[in-house]
Motif scaffolding. Sequence first.
Motif, PDB file in Angstrom:
ATOM      1  N   SER A  71       0.830  -1.200   0.000  1.00  0.00           N
ATOM      2  CA  SER A  71       0.000   0.000   0.000  1.00  0.00           C
ATOM      3  C   SER A  71       0.871   1.259   0.000  1.00  0.00           C
ATOM      4  O   SER A  71       0.380   2.362   0.179  1.00  0.00           O
ATOM      5  N   ILE A  72       2.193   1.094  -0.200  1.00  0.00           N
ATOM      6  CA  ILE A  72       3.078   2.269  -0.270  1.00  0.00           C
ATOM      7  C   ILE A  72       2.939   2.917  -1.643  1.00  0.00           C
ATOM      8  O   ILE A  72       2.418   2.300  -2.580  1.00  0.00           O
ATOM      9  N   ASP A  73       3.431   4.170  -1.784  1.00  0.00           N
ATOM     10  CA  ASP A  73       3.367   4.861  -3.078  1.00  0.00           C
ATOM     11  C   ASP A  73       4.553   4.430  -3.944  1.00  0.00           C
ATOM     12  O   ASP A  73       5.684   4.825  -3.661  1.00  0.00           O
ATOM     13  N   PRO A  74       4.311   3.649  -4.996  1.00  0.00           N
ATOM     14  CA  PRO A  74       5.427   3.181  -5.828  1.00  0.00           C
ATOM     15  C   PRO A  74       6.078   4.319  -6.608  1.00  0.00           C
ATOM     16  O   PRO A  74       7.157   4.145  -7.175  1.00  0.00           O
ATOM     17  N   PHE A  75       5.425   5.503  -6.616  1.00  0.00           N
ATOM     18  CA  PHE A  75       5.965   6.662  -7.354  1.00  0.00           C
ATOM     19  C   PHE A  75       6.785   7.585  -6.451  1.00  0.00           C
ATOM     20  O   PHE A  75       7.170   8.676  -6.870  1.00  0.00           O
ATOM     21  N   TYR A  76       7.043   7.172  -5.226  1.00  0.00           N
ATOM     22  CA  TYR A  76       7.936   7.903  -4.304  1.00  0.00           C
ATOM     23  C   TYR A  76       7.559   9.367  -4.126  1.00  0.00           C
ATOM     24  O   TYR A  76       8.433  10.228  -3.973  1.00  0.00           O
ATOM     25  N   GLY A  77       6.288   9.676  -4.232  1.00  0.00           N
ATOM     26  CA  GLY A  77       5.852  11.066  -4.036  1.00  0.00           C
ATOM     27  C   GLY A  77       6.000  11.958  -5.248  1.00  0.00           C
ATOM     28  O   GLY A  77       5.661  13.142  -5.194  1.00  0.00           O
ATOM     29  N   ALA A  78       6.496  11.426  -6.366  1.00  0.00           N
ATOM     30  CA  ALA A  78       6.690  12.260  -7.577  1.00  0.00           C
ATOM     31  C   ALA A  78       5.336  12.777  -8.077  1.00  0.00           C
ATOM     32  O   ALA A  78       4.371  12.013  -8.147  1.00  0.00           O
ATOM     33  N   PRO A  79       5.258  14.071  -8.443  1.00  0.00           N
ATOM     34  CA  PRO A  79       3.966  14.633  -8.841  1.00  0.00           C
ATOM     35  C   PRO A  79       3.556  14.341 -10.287  1.00  0.00           C
ATOM     36  O   PRO A  79       2.391  14.505 -10.635  1.00  0.00           O
ATOM     37  N   VAL A  80       4.533  13.936 -11.131  1.00  0.00           N
ATOM     38  CA  VAL A  80       4.233  13.721 -12.560  1.00  0.00           C
ATOM     39  C   VAL A  80       4.517  12.271 -12.930  1.00  0.00           C
ATOM     40  O   VAL A  80       5.546  11.711 -12.538  1.00  0.00           O
ATOM     41  N   VAL A  81       3.603  11.691 -13.698  1.00  0.00           N
ATOM     42  CA  VAL A  81       3.798  10.316 -14.183  1.00  0.00           C
ATOM     43  C   VAL A  81       3.584  10.316 -15.695  1.00  0.00           C
ATOM     44  O   VAL A  81       2.507  10.670 -16.180  1.00  0.00           O
ATOM     45  N   LEU A  82       4.639   9.947 -16.430  1.00  0.00           N
ATOM     46  CA  LEU A  82       4.506   9.808 -17.884  1.00  0.00           C
ATOM     47  C   LEU A  82       4.358   8.318 -18.173  1.00  0.00           C
ATOM     48  O   LEU A  82       5.296   7.543 -17.953  1.00  0.00           O
ATOM     49  N   ILE A  83       3.172   7.923 -18.622  1.00  0.00           N
ATOM     50  CA  ILE A  83       2.951   6.499 -18.902  1.00  0.00           C
ATOM     51  C   ILE A  83       3.297   6.268 -20.369  1.00  0.00           C
ATOM     52  O   ILE A  83       2.789   6.969 -21.253  1.00  0.00           O
ATOM     53  N   VAL A  84       4.140   5.278 -20.615  1.00  0.00           N
ATOM     54  CA  VAL A  84       4.459   4.898 -21.994  1.00  0.00           C
ATOM     55  C   VAL A  84       3.760   3.570 -22.280  1.00  0.00           C
ATOM     56  O   VAL A  84       3.895   2.606 -21.518  1.00  0.00           O
ATOM     57  N   LEU A  85       2.994   3.565 -23.350  1.00  0.00           N
ATOM     58  CA  LEU A  85       2.321   2.345 -23.815  1.00  0.00           C
ATOM     59  C   LEU A  85       2.710   2.171 -25.274  1.00  0.00           C
ATOM     60  O   LEU A  85       3.149   3.127 -25.925  1.00  0.00           O
ATOM     61  N   ALA A  86       2.547   0.962 -25.808  1.00  0.00           N
ATOM     62  CA  ALA A  86       2.891   0.780 -27.215  1.00  0.00           C
ATOM     63  C   ALA A  86       1.929  -0.211 -27.873  1.00  0.00           C
ATOM     64  O   ALA A  86       1.419  -1.130 -27.211  1.00  0.00           O
ATOM     65  N   ASP A  87       1.693   0.029 -29.126  1.00  0.00           N
ATOM     66  CA  ASP A  87       0.704  -0.694 -29.936  1.00  0.00           C
ATOM     67  C   ASP A  87       1.136  -2.157 -30.121  1.00  0.00           C
ATOM     68  O   ASP A  87       2.150  -2.439 -30.783  1.00  0.00           O
TER      69      ASP A  87
END
Length: 173
Positions: A71-87
Amino acid sequence: MGETLKTIRERRSVKSYKPDMVPEEIVQKIVEAGTWAPSGMGRQSAIIVAVTNKELRDRLSRMNAEIMGTSIDPFYGAPVVLIVLADKRVPTHVYDGSLVMANLMLAAQDQGIGSCWIHRAKEEFESAEGKELLKSLGIEGDYEGIGHCILGYPEGEPRKEAERKASYVYYAR
Ligand SMILES: Cc1cc2nc3c(=O)[nH]c(=O)nc-3n(C[C@H](O)[C@H](O)[C@H](O)COP(=O)(O)O)c2cc1C
């Protein structure tokens, strides 16, 4: 050392962030660098979802933590998340998306912004909630989650770098 080599050499994964938001123009510069990554046959199979909305960022954190079983924050408190997905239809999609991730992390370093690859995007966007989320953002198609590039201002001292292993490079002259 040339500036590019210096950027590559000095980038480290940042695992603690201040809550301060990264200015929009810097996020855009980093995202644009991602779009200039090479791709198999130039098909540009990857997409980037730039999340600065706190509610969505927290939802992604919760989804990612659930996959990890914590239940911890895996993003370490970072305010921005850029999700990369690919076709998924493109045979090189995982490689294409990974190169986008590398460009994002190096561009962040260039701009004085901390970053880190956070995994489990594949599982996140295989889930019904992940698929629904993409749909709600108007993203149609069959995408595989490649990674999250988190961004923010580092909190505390940089992590110590690991030495490069002895058997990294083999020369055949
Ligand atoms: C494919 C990949 C997945 C990663 N996933 C995570 C992750 O889920 N959480 C995390 O804290 N770091 C993650 N990292 C960052 C690594 O821990 C980090 O790159 C490694 O410790 C080396 O540190 P450096 O990037 O500072 O050289 C990931 C890195 C890669 C390349």
